[in-house]
Design an enzyme around this catalytic site. Structure first.
Site, PDB file in Angstrom:
ATOM      1  N   CYS A   1       0.837  -1.218   0.000  1.00 45.11           N
ATOM      2  CA  CYS A   1       0.000   0.000   0.000  1.00 45.11           C
ATOM      3  C   CYS A   1       0.863   1.257   0.000  1.00 45.11           C
ATOM      4  O   CYS A   1       0.531   2.249  -0.662  1.00 45.11           O
ATOM      5  CB  CYS A   1      -0.906   0.028   1.221  1.00 45.11           C
ATOM      6  SG  CYS A   1      -2.026  -1.359   1.318  1.00 45.11           S
TER       7      CYS A   1
HETATM    8  C1  BEZ Z   1       0.559  -4.567   1.834  1.00 51.65           C
HETATM    9  O1  BEZ Z   1       0.103  -3.480   1.514  1.00 51.65           O
HETATM   10  O2  BEZ Z   1       1.740  -4.801   1.783  1.00 51.65           O
HETATM   11  C2  BEZ Z   1      -0.357  -5.671   2.275  1.00 51.65           C
HETATM   12  C3  BEZ Z   1      -1.509  -5.384   2.980  1.00 51.65           C
HETATM   13  C4  BEZ Z   1      -2.307  -6.419   3.408  1.00 51.65           C
HETATM   14  C5  BEZ Z   1      -1.961  -7.736   3.124  1.00 51.65           C
HETATM   15  C6  BEZ Z   1      -0.804  -7.997   2.389  1.00 51.65           C
HETATM   16  C7  BEZ Z   1       0.001  -6.964   1.967  1.00 51.65           C
END
Ligand code: BEZ
Length: 212
Positions: free
Chosen positions: A46
């Site tokens: 994210c």
């Molecule tokens: C991420 O943004 O890295 C992420 C968020 C939730 C689950 C897996 C990855």
């Protein structure tokens, strides 16, 4: 929650965000919009996505598209996380992030897929036209960061259809030939597209991109 499908009116909402209370329709005005959810603040994928989105703001602006992100974390968390995004991605987050703690908006837009994760939003994308109809829906899993070049490409395609009555073929990129809609006869197409119409089959007609 009703399923949202292409052509439906995008549901309006008012919610807290990283820039305070915000109304979706007021924010969009008479332009296009992209609403995209991400699973959670302070997560790696994210962080890279929001940094990428911020760097592309100029490209979205050129296309008259307002960006709005969303996660189920609160506004205080968003404010802290934005500092990290700006620092690590070398950018400035320049669009609102909805703070959907009560999951009102994510429920309205079906952004929580319980068999993937009961609590967090998946990576949904909604592109909304100026008449507030939904033109594109994409869903990515949490583990895959979105391709913002692809989102811009699809916006270019949607706008070519909206303003020039053409479609775009597989893997189309800016400047390449586009497809004449099957609803238009070749005779009419020749009048509509003075740069020329190439009839490969009666149903497969190409023309140079009309807006360049
Ligand atoms: C991420 O943004 O890295 C992420 C968020 C939730 C689950 C897996 C990855």
């Amino acid at each position: 929650m009703a399923t949202i499908r292409l052509g439906d009116l995008a549901p309006d909402f008012t919610a807290d965000s990283s820039v305070g209370m915000i109304n979706f329709y007021d924010y969009l005005g008479d332009g296009w919009g992209i609403l995209f959810s991400h699973p959670a603040d302070f997560t790696p994928v994210c962080t890279t996505e929001l940094g990428a989105a911020a760097k592309f703001k100029g490209e979205f602006d050129k296309r008259n598209v307002k960006m709005m992100a969303l996660s189920v974390d609160g506004a205080v968390s968003h404010a802290e996380w934005i500092k990290d995004i700006n620092e690590t991605q070398n950018t400035t987050v320049n669009f609102p992030i909805i703070a959907d703690e009560d999951k009102k908006v994510s429920t309205l837009y079906d952004m929580i897929h319980p068999n993937a994760d009961n609590n967090l939003t998946v990576r949904s994308v909604y592109i909304v036209a100026p008449d507030k109809t939904v033109k594109l829906i994409i869903t990515y899993p949490a583990s895959t960061g979105r391709n913002f070049h692809e989102l811009l490409r699809v916006i270019d395609s949607l706008q070519l259809t909206a303003y020039h009555k053409v479609a775009t073929p597989a893997d189309w990129k800016q400047g390449e030939k586009v497809v004449v809609s099957p609803a238009i006869s070749t005779e009419d197409a020749k009048k509509l597209f003075p740069k020329g119409v190439e009839e490969i089959k009666p149903y497969l007609r190409l023309t140079p991109q009309p807006n360049i």
